[in-house]
Design a protein around this motif. Structure first.
Motif, PDB file in Angstrom:
ATOM      1  N   GLN A  79       0.837  -1.276   0.044  1.00 34.87           N
ATOM      2  CA  GLN A  79      -0.019   0.098  -0.031  1.00 34.87           C
ATOM      3  C   GLN A  79       0.769   1.311   0.092  1.00 34.87           C
ATOM      4  O   GLN A  79       1.726   1.522   0.991  1.00 34.87           O
ATOM      5  CB  GLN A  79      -0.690  -0.127   1.200  1.00 34.87           C
ATOM      6  CG  GLN A  79      -1.917   1.013   1.130  1.00 34.87           C
ATOM      7  CD  GLN A  79      -3.044   1.134   2.197  1.00 34.87           C
ATOM      8  OE1 GLN A  79      -2.933   0.360   3.053  1.00 34.87           O
ATOM      9  NE2 GLN A  79      -4.182   1.432   1.925  1.00 34.87           N
ATOM     10  N   ALA A  80       0.649   1.960  -1.291  1.00 30.37           N
ATOM     11  CA  ALA A  80       1.400   3.250  -1.352  1.00 30.37           C
ATOM     12  C   ALA A  80       0.436   4.356  -0.486  1.00 30.37           C
ATOM     13  O   ALA A  80      -0.592   4.258  -0.608  1.00 30.37           O
ATOM     14  CB  ALA A  80       1.818   3.664  -2.534  1.00 30.37           C
ATOM     15  N   PRO A  81       1.092   5.503  -0.195  1.00 28.52           N
ATOM     16  CA  PRO A  81       0.380   6.790   0.280  1.00 28.52           C
ATOM     17  C   PRO A  81      -0.861   6.881  -0.507  1.00 28.52           C
ATOM     18  O   PRO A  81      -0.458   7.002  -1.823  1.00 28.52           O
ATOM     19  CB  PRO A  81       1.478   7.739   0.463  1.00 28.52           C
ATOM     20  CG  PRO A  81       2.689   7.049   0.614  1.00 28.52           C
ATOM     21  CD  PRO A  81       2.632   5.818  -0.387  1.00 28.52           C
ATOM     22  N   VAL A  82      -1.863   7.288  -0.229  1.00 27.53           N
ATOM     23  CA  VAL A  82      -2.998   7.474  -0.665  1.00 27.53           C
ATOM     24  C   VAL A  82      -3.661   6.502  -1.855  1.00 27.53           C
ATOM     25  O   VAL A  82      -4.303   7.057  -2.891  1.00 27.53           O
ATOM     26  CB  VAL A  82      -3.055   9.085  -1.264  1.00 27.53           C
ATOM     27  CG1 VAL A  82      -2.868  10.179  -0.278  1.00 27.53           C
ATOM     28  CG2 VAL A  82      -1.961   9.314  -2.556  1.00 27.53           C
ATOM     29  N   LYS A  83      -2.990   5.439  -1.674  1.00 24.24           N
ATOM     30  CA  LYS A  83      -3.542   4.486  -2.729  1.00 24.24           C
ATOM     31  C   LYS A  83      -4.098   3.332  -1.889  1.00 24.24           C
ATOM     32  O   LYS A  83      -3.793   3.186  -0.725  1.00 24.24           O
ATOM     33  CB  LYS A  83      -2.475   3.963  -3.455  1.00 24.24           C
ATOM     34  CG  LYS A  83      -1.859   4.925  -4.550  1.00 24.24           C
ATOM     35  CD  LYS A  83      -0.828   4.425  -5.595  1.00 24.24           C
ATOM     36  CE  LYS A  83      -0.373   5.311  -6.546  1.00 24.24           C
ATOM     37  NZ  LYS A  83       0.672   4.681  -7.586  1.00 24.24           N
ATOM     38  N   GLU A  84      -4.825   2.556  -2.675  1.00 25.14           N
ATOM     39  CA  GLU A  84      -5.721   1.413  -1.950  1.00 25.14           C
ATOM     40  C   GLU A  84      -4.395   0.156  -1.921  1.00 25.14           C
ATOM     41  O   GLU A  84      -3.401   0.048  -2.659  1.00 25.14           O
ATOM     42  CB  GLU A  84      -6.609   0.857  -2.964  1.00 25.14           C
ATOM     43  CG  GLU A  84      -7.961   1.980  -2.555  1.00 25.14           C
ATOM     44  CD  GLU A  84      -9.233   1.222  -2.880  1.00 25.14           C
ATOM     45  OE1 GLU A  84     -10.214   1.933  -2.878  1.00 25.14           O
ATOM     46  OE2 GLU A  84      -9.006   0.056  -3.328  1.00 25.14           O
ATOM     47  N   ARG A  85      -4.721  -0.805  -1.012  1.00 25.39           N
ATOM     48  CA  ARG A  85      -3.775  -1.969  -0.974  1.00 25.39           C
ATOM     49  C   ARG A  85      -4.152  -2.936  -2.313  1.00 25.39           C
ATOM     50  O   ARG A  85      -5.006  -2.954  -2.853  1.00 25.39           O
ATOM     51  CB  ARG A  85      -4.371  -2.614   0.330  1.00 25.39           C
ATOM     52  CG  ARG A  85      -3.292  -4.067   0.487  1.00 25.39           C
ATOM     53  CD  ARG A  85      -3.888  -4.847   1.642  1.00 25.39           C
ATOM     54  NE  ARG A  85      -5.412  -5.281   1.434  1.00 25.39           N
ATOM     55  CZ  ARG A  85      -6.049  -5.599   2.345  1.00 25.39           C
ATOM     56  NH1 ARG A  85      -5.708  -5.684   3.713  1.00 25.39           N
ATOM     57  NH2 ARG A  85      -7.201  -6.039   2.305  1.00 25.39           N
ATOM     58  N   GLU A  86      -2.810  -3.191  -2.678  1.00 24.03           N
ATOM     59  CA  GLU A  86      -2.591  -4.021  -4.034  1.00 24.03           C
ATOM     60  C   GLU A  86      -2.022  -5.255  -3.954  1.00 24.03           C
ATOM     61  O   GLU A  86      -1.171  -5.430  -2.916  1.00 24.03           O
ATOM     62  CB  GLU A  86      -2.366  -3.246  -4.960  1.00 24.03           C
ATOM     63  CG  GLU A  86      -0.733  -2.786  -5.107  1.00 24.03           C
ATOM     64  CD  GLU A  86       0.011  -2.203  -6.387  1.00 24.03           C
ATOM     65  OE1 GLU A  86      -0.929  -2.121  -7.247  1.00 24.03           O
ATOM     66  OE2 GLU A  86       0.879  -1.599  -6.352  1.00 24.03           O
ATOM     67  N   GLY A 124      -7.374  -9.181  -0.843  1.00 21.71           N
ATOM     68  CA  GLY A 124      -6.868  -9.356   0.488  1.00 21.71           C
ATOM     69  C   GLY A 124      -8.010  -9.877   1.756  1.00 21.71           C
ATOM     70  O   GLY A 124      -7.495 -10.355   2.657  1.00 21.71           O
ATOM     71  N   SER A 125      -9.187  -9.632   1.196  1.00 22.74           N
ATOM     72  CA  SER A 125     -10.198 -10.098   2.452  1.00 22.74           C
ATOM     73  C   SER A 125     -10.100 -11.408   2.323  1.00 22.74           C
ATOM     74  O   SER A 125     -10.720 -12.282   3.428  1.00 22.74           O
ATOM     75  CB  SER A 125     -11.507  -9.505   2.033  1.00 22.74           C
ATOM     76  OG  SER A 125     -11.918  -9.998   0.756  1.00 22.74           O
TER      77      SER A 125
END
Length: 125
Positions: free
Chosen positions: A39-46, A109-110
């Motif tokens: 997860q990068a800043p201001v981005k969603e987890r990938e 992820g879930s």
């Protein structure tokens, strides 16, 4: 319960390499599927990469050919070898584990029950 602890993140120059480790403790890791997310800043987890208990692997398109996921079941440890790093690889990298083995749903992820605290990877240009 399975506890996951990541390590190996640091500041590196573009083009460089890093190896992340994810050590599992608590309940046996046996038969668990594992994955790496970031997860990068201001981005969603990938999703980054996943590996089954028997060694089947799957990668996101953005890291395929540069990153390699592996695991040492005897040591309850999963690794992410990252080569030819780019500034856009900068993120907090998380290790995750799930009781459901196999690659089906491995990018979601879930579907993972256990997560580490993350390790910061910063790639400078």
């Amino acid at each position: 319960q399975v506890q996951l602890v990541e390590s190996g993140g640091e500041l590196v120059q573009a083009g460089g390499s890093l190896r992340l480790s994810c050590a599992a403790s608590g309940r046996t890791f046996s038969g668990y599927g594992t994955g790496w997310f970031r997860q990068a800043p201001v981005k969603e987890r990938e999703f980054v990469a996943a590996i089954t208990w028997s060694g089947g692997r799957y990668y996101s398109d953005c890291v395929k050919g540069r990153f390699t996921i592996s695991r040492d079941n005897a040591k309850n440890t999963v690794y992410l070898q990252m080569n030819t790093l780019k500034p856009e690889d900068t993120a907090v990298y998380y290790c995750a584990a799930r009781r459901l083995d196999g690659l089906g749903g491995a990018t979601i992820g879930s579907f993972y029950e256990y997560w580490g605290q993350g390790t910061q990877v910063t790639v400078s240009s």
